[in-house]
Design a protein around this motif. Structure first.
Motif, PDB file in Angstrom:
ATOM      1  N   PRO A  38      10.253  73.966 -18.125  1.00 30.75           N
ATOM      2  CA  PRO A  38       9.664  74.608 -19.311  1.00 30.75           C
ATOM      3  C   PRO A  38      10.714  74.968 -20.352  1.00 30.75           C
ATOM      4  O   PRO A  38      11.811  75.426 -20.020  1.00 30.75           O
ATOM      5  CB  PRO A  38       9.008  75.868 -18.733  1.00 30.75           C
ATOM      6  CG  PRO A  38       8.783  75.567 -17.287  1.00 30.75           C
ATOM      7  CD  PRO A  38       9.898  74.659 -16.876  1.00 30.75           C
ATOM      8  N   ARG A  39      10.374  74.784 -21.598  1.00 37.32           N
ATOM      9  CA  ARG A  39      11.280  75.155 -22.690  1.00 37.32           C
ATOM     10  C   ARG A  39      11.350  76.676 -22.806  1.00 37.32           C
ATOM     11  O   ARG A  39      10.368  77.387 -22.559  1.00 37.32           O
ATOM     12  CB  ARG A  39      10.799  74.575 -24.013  1.00 37.32           C
ATOM     13  CG  ARG A  39      10.826  73.053 -24.080  1.00 37.32           C
ATOM     14  CD  ARG A  39      10.283  72.588 -25.419  1.00 37.32           C
ATOM     15  NE  ARG A  39      10.151  71.142 -25.486  1.00 37.32           N
ATOM     16  CZ  ARG A  39      11.085  70.324 -25.957  1.00 37.32           C
ATOM     17  NH1 ARG A  39      12.225  70.844 -26.408  1.00 37.32           N
ATOM     18  NH2 ARG A  39      10.882  69.027 -25.992  1.00 37.32           N
TER      19      ARG A  39
ATOM     20  N   HIS B  11       8.238  66.062 -14.048  1.00 34.11           N
ATOM     21  CA  HIS B  11       8.167  67.018 -15.152  1.00 34.11           C
ATOM     22  C   HIS B  11       9.552  67.359 -15.700  1.00 34.11           C
ATOM     23  O   HIS B  11      10.568  67.139 -15.033  1.00 34.11           O
ATOM     24  CB  HIS B  11       7.505  68.321 -14.702  1.00 34.11           C
ATOM     25  CG  HIS B  11       6.032  68.230 -14.531  1.00 34.11           C
ATOM     26  ND1 HIS B  11       5.444  67.548 -13.491  1.00 34.11           N
ATOM     27  CD2 HIS B  11       5.003  68.753 -15.277  1.00 34.11           C
ATOM     28  CE1 HIS B  11       4.124  67.642 -13.591  1.00 34.11           C
ATOM     29  NE2 HIS B  11       3.835  68.352 -14.662  1.00 34.11           N
TER      30      HIS B  11
ATOM     31  N   THR C 143       4.897  83.130 -23.855  1.00 32.48           N
ATOM     32  CA  THR C 143       3.838  83.181 -22.844  1.00 32.48           C
ATOM     33  C   THR C 143       3.576  84.616 -22.411  1.00 32.48           C
ATOM     34  O   THR C 143       4.495  85.419 -22.266  1.00 32.48           O
ATOM     35  CB  THR C 143       4.238  82.336 -21.617  1.00 32.48           C
ATOM     36  OG1 THR C 143       4.422  80.980 -22.035  1.00 32.48           O
ATOM     37  CG2 THR C 143       3.170  82.394 -20.537  1.00 32.48           C
TER      38      THR C 143
ATOM     39  N   PHE D 165       3.974  75.440 -16.378  1.00 39.03           N
ATOM     40  CA  PHE D 165       4.443  75.517 -17.764  1.00 39.03           C
ATOM     41  C   PHE D 165       5.339  74.339 -18.189  1.00 39.03           C
ATOM     42  O   PHE D 165       5.712  74.245 -19.356  1.00 39.03           O
ATOM     43  CB  PHE D 165       5.226  76.820 -17.981  1.00 39.03           C
ATOM     44  CG  PHE D 165       4.421  78.051 -17.677  1.00 39.03           C
ATOM     45  CD1 PHE D 165       3.390  78.461 -18.521  1.00 39.03           C
ATOM     46  CD2 PHE D 165       4.678  78.791 -16.536  1.00 39.03           C
ATOM     47  CE1 PHE D 165       2.645  79.598 -18.241  1.00 39.03           C
ATOM     48  CE2 PHE D 165       3.939  79.931 -16.242  1.00 39.03           C
ATOM     49  CZ  PHE D 165       2.917  80.337 -17.090  1.00 39.03           C
ATOM     50  N   GLY D 166       5.708  73.470 -17.257  1.00 39.15           N
ATOM     51  CA  GLY D 166       6.570  72.349 -17.598  1.00 39.15           C
ATOM     52  C   GLY D 166       5.840  71.262 -18.367  1.00 39.15           C
ATOM     53  O   GLY D 166       4.602  71.272 -18.486  1.00 39.15           O
ATOM     54  N   GLU D 167       6.617  70.293 -18.872  1.00 33.47           N
ATOM     55  CA  GLU D 167       6.052  69.175 -19.614  1.00 33.47           C
ATOM     56  C   GLU D 167       6.157  67.906 -18.769  1.00 33.47           C
ATOM     57  O   GLU D 167       7.201  67.661 -18.153  1.00 33.47           O
ATOM     58  CB  GLU D 167       6.810  68.970 -20.930  1.00 33.47           C
ATOM     59  CG  GLU D 167       6.748  70.165 -21.863  1.00 33.47           C
ATOM     60  CD  GLU D 167       7.640  69.979 -23.076  1.00 33.47           C
ATOM     61  OE1 GLU D 167       8.197  68.872 -23.260  1.00 33.47           O
ATOM     62  OE2 GLU D 167       7.799  70.952 -23.843  1.00 33.47           O
TER      63      GLU D 167
ATOM     64  N   LYS E 250       8.708  78.145 -25.114  1.00 29.43           N
ATOM     65  CA  LYS E 250       7.360  78.233 -24.562  1.00 29.43           C
ATOM     66  C   LYS E 250       7.209  79.455 -23.669  1.00 29.43           C
ATOM     67  O   LYS E 250       6.228  80.211 -23.771  1.00 29.43           O
ATOM     68  CB  LYS E 250       7.034  76.965 -23.776  1.00 29.43           C
ATOM     69  CG  LYS E 250       5.633  76.961 -23.185  1.00 29.43           C
ATOM     70  CD  LYS E 250       5.287  75.635 -22.548  1.00 29.43           C
ATOM     71  CE  LYS E 250       3.848  75.616 -22.040  1.00 29.43           C
ATOM     72  NZ  LYS E 250       3.483  74.301 -21.472  1.00 29.43           N
ATOM     73  N   LEU E 251       8.183  79.684 -22.759  1.00 28.86           N
ATOM     74  CA  LEU E 251       8.104  80.854 -21.892  1.00 28.86           C
ATOM     75  C   LEU E 251       8.268  82.148 -22.671  1.00 28.86           C
ATOM     76  O   LEU E 251       7.682  83.173 -22.303  1.00 28.86           O
ATOM     77  CB  LEU E 251       9.166  80.766 -20.797  1.00 28.86           C
ATOM     78  CG  LEU E 251       8.942  79.691 -19.721  1.00 28.86           C
ATOM     79  CD1 LEU E 251      10.085  79.704 -18.719  1.00 28.86           C
ATOM     80  CD2 LEU E 251       7.609  79.885 -19.018  1.00 28.86           C
TER      81      LEU E 251
END
Length: 495
Positions: free
Chosen positions: A371-372, A368, A379, A355-357, A375-376
């Motif tokens: 994850p924000r 990376h 999800t 899920f990270g960028e 976003k989570l």
């Protein structure tokens, strides 16, 4: 005589004018950042550890903050550099507001917004800072901006305009004018008078952060190495280096931290792209490495305990490793529920990979950004569970993300430990252990202490036949360690 009743470096015994002068004459590192000395004959103010010849006591005026010294007309010393002084770590409302201002909270000039975050009116906020530091919020913010700009001038080769904006000034003209007015010298003259280090990497900004010695860098690296989130951070213990990706708002980059033990600094190299967010970045690094702790005070309080004393004497300078990002640490704490440290580290790496960028860094193993929260929060629970979590744990991760996305981890300055723990426990799936762990490492409550931790119960048991204490017994045992129970917890974990 100045009112120094609030300068209690141990939280109890107030500093008199005489004790300030003794600390100054001894160049006592315990008092670095606790007070500043204005020298009437020179018009300059210094840290207690300044290496210049000690002035006569009659020439000295003592101040609780750099801002108070500057408000009285003193200029910062170019040798000891007051902007390097660690903060006086006191968990009260005034210091909490001060730290927010030091991180740039008033760079937009919005006092009403800051007052609202604190839970006061702007008039009450002004009164709190005047009572504690002798300056208004605007004066405090101005001093922090000027000192930060001075730091950038002396430690980096950033263009003058970039220095002005990174320090929170709205225009270069305003920066030049206020700098010259307050310090009696042009910004360019400060830079020309500072020797430049040709060894500094051209593709990075290099800054230094001071602390009060001793500092057990090897221990803090060992602790972080076992908990490093794959792809986001890495520890190279043989080189004594900490690496990570950085994201503050929409600004991204990377950082590298090393230890300059002989000079009592951490050296921080960061991506040039992070120049606009250097003020909050440095505040986060100070918190992550617990740079504002006063180990002499903490250890003096704890070393009388036979359970802790031996370890303190053999490994001085322990710090409580903090967190660069509160949400990142909180998620890591949830992943660590009922699994080993290694297991939680594996799960956090999977979460980032899924899920990270992607992040652009010069480090092969830092690829990376975490994850924000948003976003989570959006999800599906089943998707989160696919990294190897029970459904209930995946649900807690999403609840926590929703909580963080709504601002739940932005704690009000001055909030008590009990209030913070109760607030965290409103997240379904977060109990007392997790809440205290987050409060200790991410929110920097020095007295946080997870009595439900099995390791602590065993380490504190001594001759207990069962080999461990109950939560009630451990709480009673730890009562004498207040207000530094978090440091006691770290000592017990290391044993």
């Amino acid at each position: 005589m100045e009112d120094l009743s609030h300068l209690a470096y141990d939280g109890a015994s107030p500093l008199s004018r005489e004790s300030c002068y003794r600390a100054l004459a001894a160049k006592d590192t315990r008092f670095d950042g606790v007070f500043f000395t204005g020298v009437k004959t020179t018009g300059i103010y210094c840290r207690p550890v300044c290496t210049v010849k000690t002035p006569r006591e009659s020439s000295c005026t003592f101040f609780a903050s750099a801002a108070a010294a500057e408000a009285a007309g003193f200029r910062p010393c170019l040798r000891c550099r007051p902007e390097l002084a660690p903060y006086a770590l006191q968990q009260n409302l005034a210091h909490a507001v001060w730290q927010r201002i030091a991180a740039g909270a008033l760079n937009d000039g919005d006092i009403e917004r800051l007052a609202g975050e604190v839970g006061l009116s702007s008039r009450q906020l002004r009164r709190v800072l005047l009572q504690h530091f002798g300056v208004t919020p605007v004066e405090l913010a101005q001093t922090q901006r000027l000192l930060f700009a001075k730091k950038l001038l002396q430690e980096t080769r950033m263009p003058m305009a970039d220095v002005a904006y990174a320090a929170g000034f709205g225009s270069v003209r305003r920066f030049n004018s206020l700098f010259a007015e307050r310090y009696g010298i042009a910004p360019g003259d400060i830079r020309r008078a500072t020797p430049q280090d040709d060894a500094v990497a051209q593709d990075a900004l290099t800054l230094r952060l001071a602390y009060r010695p001793p500092f057990n860098w090897a221990h803090i690296l060992r602790y972080l190495a076992g908990r490093a989130i794959g792809g986001v951070e890495a520890v190279q213990q043989e080189r004594g280096v900490y690496l990570r990706s950085v994201r503050i708002g929409e600004v991204t980059g990377w950082m590298q931290v090393t230890h300059l033990q002989a000079r009592h600094f951490l050296e921080l190299q960061v991506a040039p792209s992070l120049a606009p967010v250097l003020m909050p970045l440095l505040a986060q690094v100070r918190a992550q490495f617990d740079l504002d702790a006063n180990p002499a005070v903490i250890e003096a309080h704890l070393q009388g305990d036979p359970l802790l004393g031996t370890h303190i004497r053999t490994t001085p300078g322990l710090r409580v490793p903090g967190a660069f990002d509160a949400f990142e640490l909180a998620v890591r704490a949830v992943l660590g529920q009922q699994v080993s440290v290694a297991g939680a580290t594996t799960l956090s790496g999977r979460l980032v990979a899924r899920f990270g960028e992607p992040g652009d860094t010069p480090f092969a193993n830092v690829t990376h950004h975490f994850p924000r929260a948003g976003k989570l929060a959006a999800t599906d629970i089943a998707a989160i569970a696919q990294i190897g979590l029970p459904q209930s744990r995946a649900q807690t991760i999403r609840h926590l993300a929703q909580f963080a996305a709504a601002g739940g981890l932005n704690m009000r300055p001055g909030m008590t430990l009990e209030e913070a723990v109760a607030h965290l426990k409103t997240v379904r799936g977060i109990g007392d252990w997790t809440a205290h762990y987050i409060a200790l490492r991410a929110l920097r409550f020095s007295d946080a202490f997870p009595v439900g931790d099995l390791g602590l119960q065993k380490a504190a048991a001594e001759d207990e036949p069962s080999g461990r204490l109950t939560e009630k017994q451990l709480a009673a045992r730890a009562a004498a360690w207040t207000p530094w129970r978090g440091y006691a917890a770290l000592i017990l974990w290391t044993t």
